[in-house]
Design an enzyme around this catalytic site. Structure first.
Site, PDB file in Angstrom:
ATOM      1  N   ASP A  24       0.869  -1.161   0.000  1.00 24.52           N
ATOM      2  CA  ASP A  24       0.000   0.000   0.000  1.00 24.52           C
ATOM      3  C   ASP A  24       0.918   1.226   0.000  1.00 24.52           C
ATOM      4  O   ASP A  24       2.116   1.129   0.289  1.00 24.52           O
ATOM      5  CB  ASP A  24      -0.895  -0.032   1.240  1.00 24.52           C
ATOM      6  N   ASP A  26      -0.178   5.124   0.891  1.00 27.51           N
ATOM      7  CA  ASP A  26      -0.408   6.169   1.883  1.00 27.51           C
ATOM      8  C   ASP A  26      -0.385   5.623   3.308  1.00 27.51           C
ATOM      9  O   ASP A  26      -1.070   4.650   3.622  1.00 27.51           O
ATOM     10  CB  ASP A  26      -1.747   6.852   1.613  1.00 27.51           C
ATOM     11  N   ASP A 200      -1.312  -0.285   6.141  1.00 29.26           N
ATOM     12  CA  ASP A 200      -1.645   0.335   7.423  1.00 29.26           C
ATOM     13  C   ASP A 200      -3.128   0.278   7.737  1.00 29.26           C
ATOM     14  O   ASP A 200      -3.528   0.556   8.867  1.00 29.26           O
ATOM     15  CB  ASP A 200      -1.251   1.821   7.389  1.00 29.26           C
TER      16      ASP A 200
END
Length: 240
Positions: A24, A26, A200
């Site tokens: 991922d 961001d 996250d």
């Protein structure tokens, strides 16, 4: 960096099995939300009504964190400024955005993690729910040519973005579908790869549950709780 399990991504796999490292973007590879920051940047340029944009942007961001985001509505909102400004001005502004914002927040340990996978011969792919216009230059900054992002539909007459999504959005369950398509294009399936995914966000739970080695990276509270319960590796990439 601190972690609660040894790195499984570089384990020797059986003959013929490909290692795949998915990231991922961001709050995983960068300690910021690139689409959110792009909105802030374009607002400073005068491309958005500051008060209205801030309110809407914050609402969408909270929805994303809560796992309730309407991705189609968000993409229409997030691309409104570049659709109004056109390609030449938008691309020039994004180059400024990369210099002023993104390159300043990319941290050495994030680059190192990506480079370790590349050096080990892993196929490295960034898989993000942020659109391709915002994220392609960021993937390039990480020297990662393989990007799965939200593809933006283009007007056949102007060649510029319409505000709609082209194909399956790489968001939540859509990330699984898009990675499956990426594999299929290479005559591979999940059973042919040893896969690691770093994320996250609770929004990425479907893909985390699908890979061989899920890694909760700088995890939000909901993902951290799941990772602890299931014994998944936890990586605090942005802490000493």
């Amino acid at each position: 960096m601190t972690m609660n399990k040894p790195n499984a991504a570089h384990e020797v796999t059986s003959a013929g099995v490909t290692r795949l490292a998915l990231f991922d973007l961001d709050h995983t590879l960068i300690p910021a939300d690139s689409d959110y920051e792009w909105g802030v940047f374009t607002t400073a340029l005068g491309w958005n009504d500051a008060a209205d944009f801030a309110i809407q942007n914050d609402v969408f961001y909270r929805q994303y964190k809560a796992g309730t985001l309407d991705i189609h509505a968000y993409v229409r909102f997030a691309t409104r400024a570049i659709r109004q400004q056109g390609a030449i001005k938008s691309e020039a502004a994004h180059a400024d955005f990369m210099r002023a914002v993104v390159l300043k927040v990319i941290q050495p340990q994030a680059r190192q993690l990506v480079q370790e996978h590349q050096a080990a011969g892993d196929a490295v792919v960034i898989v993000t729910a942020t659109n391709e216009f915002v994220t392609r230059p960021i993937a390039t900054a990480f020297c990662v040519p393989e990007l799965i992002a939200i593809n933006l539909a283009r007007d056949p007459d102007t060649g510029w973005f319409t505000g709609e999504i082209d194909g399956v959005p790489s968001f939540r369950e859509g990330k699984v579908a898009r990675v499956e398509q990426w594999l299929a294009n290479r005559q591979l399936g999940w059973g042919d790869v040893q896969s690691t995914f770093y994320s996250d966000s609770i929004n990425d739970l479907p893909l985390l549950e699908h890979v061989t080695h899920p890694v909760a990276t700088n995890p939000d509270d909901r993902l951290r709780a799941i990772a602890l319960e299931r014994g998944w590796r936890i990586l605090e990439l942005f802490k000493d």
